[in-house]
Design a protein around this motif. Structure first.
Motif: not given
Length: 190
Positions: A117-123, A126-134, A163-166
């Motif tokens: 669930k957390e990875l789905d939300e984070h992915a 990341m798709a919406k804001f590809p340059g997001m830094e964390h 996962a890789c969330l790039i």
């Protein structure tokens, strides 16, 4: 009809204005030449952040580990075919694991541990804001050809994911599983 300017409108004589404008143009030209040179000189420098104290926050899949407490090291390889090797890991509850993550690809990859669930939300973010830094202790960003590390204490039993969330990588199947077997004794109660 001739226009008469007040004496205060022009305190600098016309020849002085020309000299000042030439001086200003020279300064601007010098700045424009120096800027690319300064950028080129900075090009080879590391852009990695300095190590800050690790924030230890309990997550459903565990808590940031102390490298000195790690009794096991797991080597992970990431490739541009959007795969982790190995993609299945088994640990014992209470175990602190040091992951050494090598990026054999030609593009940036990352390893992020979490629940599905957390990875789905984070992915999705990341798709919406590809340059997001964390920068969280349960993730490692590894540039092409480099190696990174992640130390995690699995103090909760269960099945978790990494996962890789790039943007696009997660969607292409760059995922793995971590099974944390229930333990007993002091280590399991951390």
């Amino acid at each position: 009809m001739p226009v008469i300017e007040p004496a205060s409108a022009s305190l600098v004589s016309p020849p002085m204005k020309d000299i000042e404008m030439k001086r200003l143009h020279s300064l601007l030209a010098a700045a424009l030449i120096a800027l690319p040179l300064a950028a080129a000189a900075h090009e080879g420098e590391s852009h990695e952040k300095k190590a800050a104290p690790t924030r230890k926050e309990q997550k459903p899949w565990g808590i940031a580990g102390d490298a000195k407490a790690a009794r096991r090291t797991v080597q992970i390889v990431m490739t541009d075919n959007m795969r982790f090797s190995p993609d299945r890991i088994e640990v014992k509850q209470g175990e602190t694991v040091k992951f050494v993550i090598r990026n054999d690809g030609k593009m940036l990859h990352e390893m992020v541990i979490g629940t599905r669930k957390e990875l789905d939300e984070h992915a999705a973010l990341m798709a919406k804001f590809p340059g997001m830094e964390h920068d969280e202790p349960y993730q490692a960003h590894v540039p092409a050809g480099k190696t990174g590390e992640l130390v995690w204490n699995f103090n909760r039993a269960g099945d978790f994911d990494f996962a890789c969330l790039i943007a696009g990588h997660y969607q292409a199947g760059m995922v793995g599983k971590i099974r944390v077997a229930a333990g007993s004794g002091k280590a399991a109660k951390q």
